[in-house]
Design an enzyme around this catalytic site. Structure first.
Site, PDB file in Angstrom:
ATOM      1  N   CYS A   2     -29.581  45.002  10.711  1.00  0.00           N
ATOM      2  CA  CYS A   2     -29.543  44.982   9.245  1.00  0.00           C
ATOM      3  C   CYS A   2     -30.578  45.986   8.745  1.00  0.00           C
ATOM      4  O   CYS A   2     -31.391  46.483   9.520  1.00  0.00           O
ATOM      5  CB  CYS A   2     -29.921  43.606   8.713  1.00  0.00           C
ATOM      6  N   ARG A  43     -26.941  50.745   8.357  1.00  0.00           N
ATOM      7  CA  ARG A  43     -27.341  49.669   9.267  1.00  0.00           C
ATOM      8  C   ARG A  43     -26.514  48.405   9.093  1.00  0.00           C
ATOM      9  O   ARG A  43     -26.648  47.450   9.855  1.00  0.00           O
ATOM     10  CB  ARG A  43     -28.826  49.332   9.067  1.00  0.00           C
ATOM     11  N   TRP A  88     -25.755  43.239   8.430  1.00  0.00           N
ATOM     12  CA  TRP A  88     -24.723  43.335   9.474  1.00  0.00           C
ATOM     13  C   TRP A  88     -24.703  41.950  10.097  1.00  0.00           C
ATOM     14  O   TRP A  88     -25.621  41.561  10.811  1.00  0.00           O
ATOM     15  CB  TRP A  88     -25.103  44.399  10.501  1.00  0.00           C
ATOM     16  N   ASN A 114     -34.465  41.413   9.595  1.00  0.00           N
ATOM     17  CA  ASN A 114     -33.593  42.156  10.506  1.00  0.00           C
ATOM     18  C   ASN A 114     -33.924  41.677  11.907  1.00  0.00           C
ATOM     19  O   ASN A 114     -35.089  41.686  12.305  1.00  0.00           O
ATOM     20  CB  ASN A 114     -33.861  43.659  10.390  1.00  0.00           C
ATOM     21  N   GLY A 115     -32.892  41.250  12.663  1.00  0.00           N
ATOM     22  CA  GLY A 115     -33.144  40.760  14.015  1.00  0.00           C
ATOM     23  C   GLY A 115     -32.519  39.390  14.193  1.00  0.00           C
ATOM     24  O   GLY A 115     -31.659  38.984  13.405  1.00  0.00           O
ATOM     25  N   GLU A 496     -15.469  56.547  31.978  1.00  0.00           N
ATOM     26  CA  GLU A 496     -16.090  56.611  30.642  1.00  0.00           C
ATOM     27  C   GLU A 496     -16.899  57.906  30.486  1.00  0.00           C
ATOM     28  O   GLU A 496     -16.874  58.546  29.429  1.00  0.00           O
ATOM     29  CB  GLU A 496     -16.970  55.368  30.446  1.00  0.00           C
ATOM     30  N   LYS A 500     -16.154  60.653  27.590  1.00  0.00           N
ATOM     31  CA  LYS A 500     -17.174  61.060  26.611  1.00  0.00           C
ATOM     32  C   LYS A 500     -17.265  62.570  26.546  1.00  0.00           C
ATOM     33  O   LYS A 500     -17.316  63.174  25.491  1.00  0.00           O
ATOM     34  CB  LYS A 500     -18.523  60.447  27.034  1.00  0.00           C
ATOM     35  N   GLU A 503     -14.065  64.211  25.080  1.00  0.00           N
ATOM     36  CA  GLU A 503     -13.919  63.850  23.667  1.00  0.00           C
ATOM     37  C   GLU A 503     -14.768  64.742  22.759  1.00  0.00           C
ATOM     38  O   GLU A 503     -14.314  65.166  21.709  1.00  0.00           O
ATOM     39  CB  GLU A 503     -14.371  62.390  23.557  1.00  0.00           C
ATOM     40  N   HIS A 519      -7.714  62.492  48.347  1.00  0.00           N
ATOM     41  CA  HIS A 519      -6.263  62.280  48.308  1.00  0.00           C
ATOM     42  C   HIS A 519      -5.587  63.182  47.282  1.00  0.00           C
ATOM     43  O   HIS A 519      -4.476  62.891  46.845  1.00  0.00           O
ATOM     44  CB  HIS A 519      -5.958  60.806  48.019  1.00  0.00           C
ATOM     45  N   LYS A 615     -12.354  57.189  14.274  1.00  0.00           N
ATOM     46  CA  LYS A 615     -13.166  56.083  14.802  1.00  0.00           C
ATOM     47  C   LYS A 615     -12.306  54.854  15.062  1.00  0.00           C
ATOM     48  O   LYS A 615     -12.497  54.160  16.046  1.00  0.00           O
ATOM     49  CB  LYS A 615     -14.286  55.753  13.799  1.00  0.00           C
TER      50      LYS A 615
END
Ligand code: M6R
Length: 620
Positions: A2, A43, A88, A114-115, A496, A500, A503, A519, A615
């Site tokens: 947050c 945030r 958030w 926040n937390g 991944e 990345k 992308e 192979h 996104k």
């Protein structure tokens, strides 16, 4: 994640501007707080709220769900200080009631936070005489402050009360507290960021400097454990009860860079946020000593005992997180686990829907392909479960249960911190299912939980090595193609890593199971195709290194992410990975994220918004 902010002063900004059109200084205090919230909205934007304290008007709170723009600044003409919050959601849905600030029973004390207060349930039980109005963990804090002030016959100092309360809080937090009649803001920090903006007749505070950078560039970063009292005249910072000096420095970033925390791109900022986001992911969920995990999810009686199959459905990076987790599900819960690309998913014939758990992994919670798979699973009668970052997203409304990954907003199109938090959340789910099914003893699970507990620190160590990856990116970035290889848990990370890079750099990159190189893909290997290898715990490092050597024999340079303490002398670049057991490939992935970032950055690519990508992909 947050955003919190606060302002105490004369209503005139430190650069002489008045922060608004109103010539009333009290109104300008509210304007400064509101402006800070708008700057912190990256945030979180589930709800917003402001508390203002006026010399004679007392404490006024305004808050509501939705974006900061929906929140009107309370009309308090004599305000001298105020705090604000943009949320958030982690504990409780994004409603007006759950919006911060939260207050004590009498509405004399207001707190933004926040937390995560990990022990809030126990604290709330101790506060049974108090009236609670939200589902949040935060609300215990103003009530604890109220108790501390009452013990001091109501006349005690807010600073002393916050210091006493701080001793009782477990978890990560940054808080700002205000009180009717008090002329200062009291703030505390443990595990979540907090920075002060300094001036002659005013002080700002915020989760980051973006909030107030237009008004002051002189800042003091608080350290973990600090409690500070902020007034218009300055600040007093205490650590372990002692008054301490904290350095004031001058921020030189321009406004655009400041929004990104001083980084050139959101992606790099989000890569660097991983220690904080992972801390939030695991906060309050791990009991390492007892070998338990609490994801606040309960399955119907007997469901887990009878479970025959876990089917993971997801796309892109989330799919690779699912592939990492599938191996953990099989090892830790003893249940067969499959992973489908969501757009390819069918509920297979011969499966028993009532003995199947379908786990949809989706950062956004809105990916059309993943939602389609969830609907097919629901139609077949299977139990469905979402692992997502986004409270209130469509997937949460369509599944039986949800676990939130709590990574905070991710703005870069390339998923980074959410991958780490997805894997960590899925690993906790695997432990939780394994323990509930009786498949795992506490002792067996402890190394896994220790690895998860140590993840934030291990990721920080990798981030501290960024220069080594940057050099490798500069040396090899212009190659013809890049191959990523690993075994076992290294395979999804290799996939991944390649995703990345392609992308954001638009280079040809592919991930392989290392054993597959010989192979077919080996035909592609030349001195102009670096091989990036996962040589860690959980990834059969020695066998993988044999395959890397096969590529090196054909002239390929080799970059290896290697478990700390191990050594493969023939590697061209060796990047050490701290010892966190089965979480090591996940930590190594941070090197691959940084490699992709620096290769793309050297080429001047549009890193946060790569061409042709979005996104959230809401079409099938
Ligand atoms: O929101 P989701 O996790 O469902 O998104 C799935 C993919 O579209 C996403 O992971 C995509 O692959 C990322 N941009 C990769 O960085």
């Amino acid at each position: 994640m947050c955003g919190i902010t606060g302002y105490v002063g004369d209503g005139v900004a430190l650069d002489g501007t008045d922060g608004g059109t109103d010539d009333d200084s009290g109104a300008r205090v509210g304007d400064f707080v509101h402006e800070g919230l708008r700057n912190l909205e990256y945030r979180g934007y589930d709800s917003a709220g402001i508390a203002l304290v006026g010399a004679s008007s007392g404490l006024t709170v305004a808050k509501r769900s939705g974006e900061v723009a929906n929140l009107a600044v309370p009309d308090v003409a004599d305000a001298t200080l105020g705090v604000g919050h943009t949320r958030w959601s982690t504990h409780g849905p994004p409603t007006d009631a759950n919006a911060h600030p939260h207050t004590d029973c009498d509405g004399d004390v207001a707190v933004v936070h926040n937390g995560i207060v990990e022990n809030y349930a126990a604290l709330k039980a101790d506060l049974s005489a108090h009236e609670f109005t939200s589902d949040t963990d935060t609300e215990v804090i103003p009530h604890l402050i109220e108790e501390e002030l009452a013990e001091r016959s109501g006349a005690g100092d807010l600073l002393d009360a916050v210091r006493a309360v701080e001793d009782r809080l477990e978890g990560s937090y940054a808080i700002c507290a205000v009180r009717e009649g008090a002329d200062r803001i009291v703030v505390a920090r443990r595990g979540s960021p907090l920075v002060l903006g300094r001036g002659a007749d005013a002080t700002f505070v915020a989760s980051d400097v973006t909030a107030f950078l237009e008004h002051t560039r002189d800042v003091t970063y608080l350290e973990d454990g600090d409690v500070a009292s902020l007034s218009a005249d300055g600040v007093e910072v205490y650590a372990d009860g002692d008054l301490v000096d904290r350095e004031t420095e001058t921020v030189t970033w321009e406004a655009d860079a400041a929004e990104k925390g001083g980084y050139d791109h959101y992606m790099r900022k989000e890569i660097h946020e991983q220690p904080e986001s992972l801390r939030q992911t695991i906060a309050g969920r791990l009991d390492v000593d007892r070998g338990e995990v609490d994801l606040d999810v309960s399955f119907p009686p007997g469901f887990l005992a009878d479970l025959e199959e876990i089917q993971i459905v997801a796309c892109g990076t989330s799919n690779y997180a699912g592939q990492y987790a599938a191996r953990l599900f099989e090892e830790l819960s003893g249940v067969r686990a499959t992973v489908d690309i969501a757009s390819e998913y069918e509920f297979g014939a011969g499966r028993s829907p009532d003995r199947t758990l379908v786990v949809a992994v989706t950062q956004s919670g809105e990916t059309a392909d993943t939602l389609g798979a969830v609907r097919r699973a629901n139609a077949a009668g299977a139990r469905t479960f979402a692992v997502t970052n986004t409270l209130g997203s469509t997937v949460t409304r369509e599944v039986d249960d949800t676990a939130f990954i709590r990574a905070g907003p991710e703005i870069g199109v390339a998923a980074t911190k959410t991958f780490a938090s997805q894997v960590a959340t899925l690993a906790m789910l695997a432990v939780s299912i394994g323990r509930e099914r009786g498949a795992l003893a506490a002792a067996d699970v402890r190394p896994v939980l220790e690895g998860l507990r140590d993840l934030p620190g291990a990721v920080q160590q990798v981030l501290d090595n960024e220069n080594r990856v940057r050099e490798a990116a500069t040396e090899y970035g212009d190659s013809e193609a890049f191959f990523f290889v690993g075994r076992k848990l290294g395979v999804p990370v290799a996939l991944e890593g390649a995703l990345k890079l392609k992308e954001i750099s638009y280079d040809h990159a592919e991930g392989f199971a290392a054993g597959e190189l010989k192979h077919g893909p080996l035909a592609l290997v030349t001195p102009d195709t670096p091989v990036l290898a996962l040589l860690t715990e959980g990834g059969r490092a020695d066998e993988t290194m044999n395959n890397v050597t096969e590529a090196q024999t054909r002239g390929a340079p080799a970059i290896g992410c290697v478990s700390a303490g191990d050594e493969y002398g023939t590697l061209d670049v060796s990047l050490p990975v701290p010892d966190v057991g089965v979480a090591e490939p996940l930590v190594a992935n941070v090197y691959l994220q940084l490699f992709a970032y620096h290769v793309a950055n050297d080429k001047g690519r549009s890193i946060d918004k790569p061409r042709n990508l979005a996104k959230s992909v809401t079409v099938e």
